[in-house]
Design a protein around this motif. Structure first.
Motif, PDB file in Angstrom:
ATOM      1  N   THR A 101       0.829  -1.204   0.000  1.00 58.11           N
ATOM      2  CA  THR A 101       0.000   0.000   0.000  1.00 58.11           C
ATOM      3  C   THR A 101       0.865   1.256   0.000  1.00 58.11           C
ATOM      4  O   THR A 101       1.544   1.532   0.991  1.00 58.11           O
ATOM      5  CB  THR A 101      -0.924   0.024   1.235  1.00 58.11           C
ATOM      6  OG1 THR A 101      -1.791  -1.104   1.207  1.00 58.11           O
ATOM      7  CG2 THR A 101      -1.746   1.299   1.281  1.00 58.11           C
ATOM      8  N   TYR A 110      -9.561   1.866   6.486  1.00 54.89           N
ATOM      9  CA  TYR A 110      -8.665   0.979   5.725  1.00 54.89           C
ATOM     10  C   TYR A 110      -8.102  -0.096   6.646  1.00 54.89           C
ATOM     11  O   TYR A 110      -8.108  -1.291   6.317  1.00 54.89           O
ATOM     12  CB  TYR A 110      -7.533   1.794   5.097  1.00 54.89           C
ATOM     13  CG  TYR A 110      -6.342   0.962   4.677  1.00 54.89           C
ATOM     14  CD1 TYR A 110      -6.292   0.371   3.420  1.00 54.89           C
ATOM     15  CD2 TYR A 110      -5.266   0.751   5.544  1.00 54.89           C
ATOM     16  CE1 TYR A 110      -5.210  -0.409   3.037  1.00 54.89           C
ATOM     17  CE2 TYR A 110      -4.189  -0.034   5.170  1.00 54.89           C
ATOM     18  CZ  TYR A 110      -4.151  -0.607   3.921  1.00 54.89           C
ATOM     19  OH  TYR A 110      -3.089  -1.374   3.562  1.00 54.89           O
ATOM     20  N   ASP A 217      -5.024   0.165  -2.305  1.00 57.28           N
ATOM     21  CA  ASP A 217      -4.895   1.596  -2.018  1.00 57.28           C
ATOM     22  C   ASP A 217      -5.285   1.908  -0.581  1.00 57.28           C
ATOM     23  O   ASP A 217      -6.166   1.255   0.005  1.00 57.28           O
ATOM     24  CB  ASP A 217      -5.758   2.406  -2.979  1.00 57.28           C
ATOM     25  CG  ASP A 217      -5.056   2.685  -4.302  1.00 57.28           C
ATOM     26  OD1 ASP A 217      -3.911   2.209  -4.473  1.00 57.28           O
ATOM     27  OD2 ASP A 217      -5.640   3.366  -5.160  1.00 57.28           O
ATOM     28  N   ILE A 220      -9.082   2.504   0.277  1.00 56.63           N
ATOM     29  CA  ILE A 220     -10.081   1.444   0.129  1.00 56.63           C
ATOM     30  C   ILE A 220     -10.497   1.035   1.538  1.00 56.63           C
ATOM     31  O   ILE A 220      -9.719   0.449   2.288  1.00 56.63           O
ATOM     32  CB  ILE A 220      -9.527   0.238  -0.644  1.00 56.63           C
ATOM     33  CG1 ILE A 220      -9.151   0.656  -2.062  1.00 56.63           C
ATOM     34  CG2 ILE A 220     -10.547  -0.890  -0.677  1.00 56.63           C
ATOM     35  CD1 ILE A 220     -10.301   1.202  -2.885  1.00 56.63           C
ATOM     36  N   CYS A 243     -14.003  -0.922  -8.548  1.00 59.28           N
ATOM     37  CA  CYS A 243     -13.926   0.001  -7.414  1.00 59.28           C
ATOM     38  C   CYS A 243     -15.045   1.038  -7.523  1.00 59.28           C
ATOM     39  O   CYS A 243     -15.097   1.810  -8.477  1.00 59.28           O
ATOM     40  CB  CYS A 243     -12.566   0.687  -7.376  1.00 59.28           C
ATOM     41  SG  CYS A 243     -12.380   1.810  -5.967  1.00 59.28           S
ATOM     42  N   GLN A 245     -17.796   3.794  -5.075  1.00 60.43           N
ATOM     43  CA  GLN A 245     -17.765   4.739  -3.960  1.00 60.43           C
ATOM     44  C   GLN A 245     -19.194   4.933  -3.443  1.00 60.43           C
ATOM     45  O   GLN A 245     -20.123   5.133  -4.235  1.00 60.43           O
ATOM     46  CB  GLN A 245     -17.189   6.077  -4.434  1.00 60.43           C
ATOM     47  CG  GLN A 245     -16.915   7.088  -3.343  1.00 60.43           C
ATOM     48  CD  GLN A 245     -16.315   8.365  -3.916  1.00 60.43           C
ATOM     49  OE1 GLN A 245     -16.892   8.993  -4.801  1.00 60.43           O
ATOM     50  NE2 GLN A 245     -15.148   8.749  -3.425  1.00 60.43           N
ATOM     51  N   ASP A 261     -13.056   4.043  -9.993  1.00 57.77           N
ATOM     52  CA  ASP A 261     -11.792   3.801 -10.704  1.00 57.77           C
ATOM     53  C   ASP A 261     -12.076   3.543 -12.183  1.00 57.77           C
ATOM     54  O   ASP A 261     -12.768   2.591 -12.530  1.00 57.77           O
ATOM     55  CB  ASP A 261     -11.072   2.601 -10.087  1.00 57.77           C
ATOM     56  CG  ASP A 261      -9.676   2.404 -10.667  1.00 57.77           C
ATOM     57  OD1 ASP A 261      -9.270   3.209 -11.523  1.00 57.77           O
ATOM     58  OD2 ASP A 261      -8.998   1.445 -10.257  1.00 57.77           O
ATOM     59  N   THR A 322      -6.447   0.037  -7.365  1.00 51.69           N
ATOM     60  CA  THR A 322      -7.118   0.177  -6.076  1.00 51.69           C
ATOM     61  C   THR A 322      -7.117  -1.129  -5.289  1.00 51.69           C
ATOM     62  O   THR A 322      -6.986  -1.127  -4.066  1.00 51.69           O
ATOM     63  CB  THR A 322      -8.566   0.655  -6.276  1.00 51.69           C
ATOM     64  OG1 THR A 322      -9.207  -0.183  -7.247  1.00 51.69           O
ATOM     65  CG2 THR A 322      -8.602   2.095  -6.771  1.00 51.69           C
ATOM     66  N   HIS A 372     -14.213   2.822  -2.207  1.00 51.73           N
ATOM     67  CA  HIS A 372     -13.246   3.887  -1.962  1.00 51.73           C
ATOM     68  C   HIS A 372     -13.814   4.885  -0.958  1.00 51.73           C
ATOM     69  O   HIS A 372     -15.018   5.150  -0.937  1.00 51.73           O
ATOM     70  CB  HIS A 372     -12.935   4.586  -3.293  1.00 51.73           C
ATOM     71  CG  HIS A 372     -11.786   5.529  -3.258  1.00 51.73           C
ATOM     72  ND1 HIS A 372     -11.897   6.825  -2.775  1.00 51.73           N
ATOM     73  CD2 HIS A 372     -10.502   5.381  -3.653  1.00 51.73           C
ATOM     74  CE1 HIS A 372     -10.734   7.423  -2.888  1.00 51.73           C
ATOM     75  NE2 HIS A 372      -9.868   6.572  -3.411  1.00 51.73           N
TER      76      HIS A 372
END
Length: 375
Positions: A101, A110, A217, A220, A243, A245, A261, A322, A372
């Protein structure tokens, strides 16, 4: 004429040596002082004193010396990468996964999500790289606190090893605000810098026992707990989920989801023609109206959250980073993240092109979602 084995003369020395070996064997088996079998946890703890297994663990030199000052040299270790597997039954085969990461901000979501992963934590090593900026320093402090808490907690929750690197170069964009990060004019320098960070992290932490590398990432914050089992079960050299959101939809006044993404795509003739007309140092970017590529984006291939098949696979020409799972052999064969225009692509999209040039196929899961952070 051959003499039968029973008539051959047996040497007295052979009889004596055989008797001594038999006695020694029985003493070894039935010795009450013999050490107990080595457990998996002991092997994991002992690995920290080993210089190469895995190299992400600190090598603590043995300070014991003879009276004359002689100290034994480190051991010579042999590895057979032919015995290393990366299979659809990764957990059952004890395959080690390295989660890498690049981080500029620390999100507790995360880390909480990382701790919830159901893949055996003793098979997971973690690697981080952070910039030497004010934000990077704050993120490093928060990360170290989270690591210390987890690694001193229950044994089953601890990760096999954790490496934290600091970048040895200045980031081209100091602000990590989302609107600043995604400005088109910032993309080339930003993504070339990200490539350097990814490569530094990869080349420092990839060990001879690593079967898989998951690029995850730092923003995430939500994945299925079975993320690693699910992705490895496809047994693909390179595979990436979709990915999205979560956000509050002002029109419906309800929570909703949207694609995030746009770097996972299938190429188009328009994009290929654009690349042919570019200067050598120019790059193609995705998701910008000023550079319409008309590629097929995996973000828009999703059939919807209800009733979709999370195992549905599509071939890709470009991948986002991601939550990107890569068989370690792909990296060992030389596929890295170009910090220079490679066929007019950089970073993860350049990595996909490099992997394809090495003979690997990249895959995507349009209906398997990770989420995300929403700034």
């Amino acid at each position: 004429m051959a003499v039968s084995r029973s008539l051959r003369r047996t040497s007295p020395i052979s009889i004596i040596l055989a008797a001594m070996l038999a006695i020694g064997f029985f003493l070894f088996i039935f010795d009450p002082m013999a050490p107990p079998p080595v457990t998996a946890q002991q092997r994991q703890d002992d690995a920290a004193t080993h210089p190469l297994s895995p190299p992400t663990k600190p090598f603590l030199k043995n300070q014991a010396q003879r009276a004359d000052g002689y100290q034994a040299p480190p051991p010579v270790v042999h590895y057979s990468l032919n015995d290393l597997t990366s299979s659809e039954a990764a957990a059952e085969h004890g395959e080690r996964i390295l989660i890498l990461t690049p981080m500029s901000r620390f999100y507790q979501g995360y880390w909480d999500n990382l701790e919830k992963l159901s893949y055996p934590h003793e098979l997971i090593s973690l690697g981080f790289i952070l910039p030497k900026t004010k934000e990077g320093n704050a993120a490093t402090t928060a990360l170290q606190e989270a690591v210390a808490k987890t690694q001193s907690g229950p044994i089953d929750a601890r990760f096999a090893s954790v490496s934290i690197l600091r970048q040895d170069f200045e980031p081209p964009i100091l602000s990590q605000e989302e609107h600043e990060r995604h400005k088109m004019e910032n993309q080339k320098l930003r993504r070339e810098s990200m490539s350097r960070a990814r490569n530094s992290l990869l080349f420092t932490t990839l060990g001879p026992s690593t079967s898989w590398v998951l690029w995850l990432d730092a923003d995430i914050i939500e994945t299925p707990p079975t993320l690693l089992e699910d992705l490895t079960s496809h047994d693909k050299a390179v595979i990436v989920p979709n990915c999205f959101q979560r956000y509050f939809n002002e029109d419906t006044q309800m929570m909703d989801v949207r694609p995030y993404d746009f770097n996972s795509w299938q190429d188009s003739d328009v994009a290929l023609n654009l690349a042919e007309k570019m200067e050598p140092d120019q790059i193609l970017l995705e998701g910008y109206a000023d550079m319409a590529t008309y590629r097929s984006l995996m973000a828009y291939m999703a059939e919807g959250l209800e009733g979709s098949d999370p195992h549905n696979e599509v071939q890709l020409d470009g991948v986002g980073g991601t939550a990107l799972l890569v068989k370690a052999e792909v990296h060992r064969d030389g596929a890295m993240f170009p910090a220079f225009p490679f066929y007019h692509l950089v970073e993860t999209e350049g990595f996909a092109k490099m992997a394809r040039r090495l003979g690997y196929t990249c895959w995507g899961l349009p209906d398997y979602y990770v989420y995300h952070y929403n700034e």
